[in-house]
Scaffold this active site. Structure first.
Site: not given
Ligand SMILES: NC(=O)c1ccc[n+]([C@@H]2O[C@H](COP(=O)([O-])OP(=O)(O)OC[C@H]3O[C@@H](n4cnc5c(N)ncnc54)[C@H](O)[C@@H]3O)[C@@H](O)[C@H]2O)c1
Ligand SMILES: N[C@@H](CCC=O)C(=O)O
Length: 542
Positions: A212, A265-266, A268, A293, A327
């Protein structure tokens, strides 16, 4: 017949420049115009069949020009997700029996399709749908995704080669089975590469997947699915469902056959998904593997010996590339007073003022808009809050405008209270919080860096004094999963800086590495005795 083979030697896909006058620039422009001139039907793909989800429909728009609709999609219903789970289960037997080489060949072919004929499409879709500049789309949608696919094929082979010792008369083997259940991959908006890696890594190891993506990344996800099909991925191995995701957590995550969750994703959202799995622990056939992550509040700490020019460049690129929506983006900086007051403040402000966000089809812009109205409102609300806060000054930026696109100015906030929310909260926008410290307080400031935020994703130290580097290296050992010395903390490259963090930033399973792939296999240990004993008595029995 099985043979001991090795996939082609992987290499990092070279980054194209798209400089004026290059053929690659013209080719991408043509594709951008085509992609932007079509209203795409953004379907689900379940068991190889494409159709719109059954729930409420929604538009996918350009964040930098939100009246421009790129495509229409729809919320997956519980029935849609149940069908995707069924398709994943139906396809699992044949896919698990498919040899590793055959599986790897599909993903290696996808990598070469992305590097060649599909490159403009995946870059163009990422630019339009996620508002990335050409440079940011190229390093993500083309290069990082290609690298994930190529290097994972190589790392998977390394896992297969990891075999136990055998002794005379006994042959011990490890058989790398997929997990005992399907994998659910839930992916974020900000990286097309991550969205592509999360379903394909488990699939490479023989798992079938319900994937998804997020609505705001739907255009690029749609084309990622088409590339995988063009590469020969059999129907049902990866099943794409659309929408916000509630039905996915209700149906796929609670299915007794769930084998694993691959999430980015986030923080939370991840905690909520993990809780859902925890609440159903007694119902699963096997313990689901959970890889997530998540967020970051990534730092730069500079020592008084730092090179100011390198520092300003790292702060500006690290904080404002892709509108701060990585992120890994720098969102807090700890800078020594001696540098700050001898030109660093003015230089940082001046360079930040030159950063121009706008329509990403204009290649002279540094970046585009933030992803959607929700992100825009969150940043606007922060600016309203700090406007009345005596402990925070706006050095530069602070403006917003959503009349055409969701534009937020590159912003530097200077905060006197290092415990303030601007040093702890992930905003995920082009907002850098600076704390100026007295030069003699370097050790104390390292403690602050470690303790101010619950995250531990990326961070950097800038210093030319070796002992200052060493001190930061030691004190910040658990403050970042990706630690940089005299470099910005963004832009990790697959195979060079395996990526991920711990604490509130995730399970640190290092995407695009052997450590991640290990999570998607359930090894079976096989012992074969060539001439088994035929008498149950032991020698001590006389
Ligand atoms: N650590 C990493 O490698 C990394 C990399 C990229 C992004 N991120 C993090 O991702 C976040 C940004 O991405 P975002 O805004 O898309 O995050 P998000 O948490 O809003 O969404 C992530 C995914 O979860 C899904 N989702 C949300 N609620 C859900 C539910 N109830 N059931 C199932 N799926 C659900 C969303 O539709 C989306 O597909 C930031 O916090 C960023 O730091 C982390
Ligand atoms: N490979 C990317 C991952 C970023 C995540 O959102 C970086 O290191 O900037």
């Amino acid at each position: 017949m099985d043979a001991v083979t090795s996939p082609p030697t992987p290499y990092n896909e070279p980054v194209r420049s798209y400089a004026p006058g290059t053929e690659e620039r013209e080719s991408l422009r043509r594709r951008l115009a085509e992609l932007g001139g079509t209203r795409h039907e953004l379907t689900q793909t379940i068991g190889g069949v494409q159709r719109l989800a059954g729930g409420k429909s929604f538009d996918v728009v350009r964040p930098h020009d939100h009246s421009q609709v790129l495509g229409v999609s729809a919320e997956a219903t519980r029935e849609d997700v149940a069908e995707a789970v069924r398709a994943a289960k139906d396809a699992s037997g044949a896919w698990a029996e498919t040899s590793y080489d055959e599986r790897a060949a599909v993903f290696l072919r996808a990598a070469d399709l992305l590097a060649g004929p599909w490159r403009d499409t995946i870059n163009g879709a990422t630019m339009l749908g996620q508002s990335k500049s050409v440079q940011q789309a190229e390093i993500d949608a083309a290069c990082e995704l290609i690298d994930f696919l190529r290097f994972n094929a190589h790392y998977g082979r390394r896992i297969l080669a990891e075999q136990p010792r055998s002794t005379p008369g006994v042959w011990n083997r490890l058989e790398y089975r997929p997990l005992d259940g399907f994998v659910t991959a839930i992916t974020p908006f900000n990286f097309t590469a991550i969205a592509g890696n999360l379903p394909t890594a488990p699939a490479l190891m023989g798992n079938t997947v319900v994937w998804k993506p997020t609505p705001t990344q739907q255009l690029a996800a749609h084309f990622t699915m088409r590339v995988l099909e063009a590469a020969g991925l059999p129907p049902g191995v990866i099943n794409l469902v659309t929408g916000r995701g509630e039905a996915v957590s209700e149906v796929a995550l609670t299915d007794p056959g769930l084998g694993g969750l691959h999430f980015t994703g986030s923080t939370g959202t991840f905690r909520m998904l993990w809780r859902t799995i925890g609440e159903h622990l007694d119902t699963y056939r096997a313990y689901p593997r959970i890889v997530g992550e998540t967020g970051g509040k990534d730092f730069v700490v500079a020592h008084s010996s730092a090179d100011p020019a390198a520092l300003v460049t790292a702060l500006v690129r690290g904080a404002f590339e892709y509108q701060g929506q990585k992120c890994s983006a720098v969102s807090r900086a700890y800078l020594p007073r001696s540098l700050w007051e001898s030109g660093l403040r003015e230089e940082l402000a001046d360079v930040t003022r030159t950063i121009r966000y706008g329509d990403i089809s204009d290649f002279s812009n540094f970046g585009g808009a933030v992803i959607d109205a929700r992100a825009f409102a969150k940043h606007r609300a922060l600016f309203d809050r700090v406007a009345d806060d005596p402990s925070v000054d706006v050095l530069v930026g602070g403006g917003t405008d959503d009349s055409v696109g969701y534009f937020v100015e590159p912003t530097v906030l200077v905060g006197t209270d290092p415990g303030h929310e601007v040093f702890a909260t992930e905003y995920f926008g082009p907002i850098l919080a600076v704390h100026v410290y007295e030069d003699g307080d370097y050790s104390r400031v390292l403690d602050l860096v470690d303790e101010a935020s619950p995250y531990a994703l990326t961070g950097a130290v800038f210093a030319t004094d070796r002992s200052a580097v060493e001190q930061a290296h030691r004190r910040l050992r658990f403050t970042a999963g990706n630690f940089y010395v005299n470099d910005k903390p963004t832009g990790s490259v697959v195979s060079q800086q395996p990526f991920g963090g711990s604490r509130s930033s995730g399970t640190n399973d290092k995407a695009g590495s052997v450590f991640n792939l290990v999570r998607w296999t359930s090894p079976r240990s096989v012992k074969e005795t060539f001439v088994p004993p035929t008498d149950h008595r032991y020698p001590h029995m006389g």
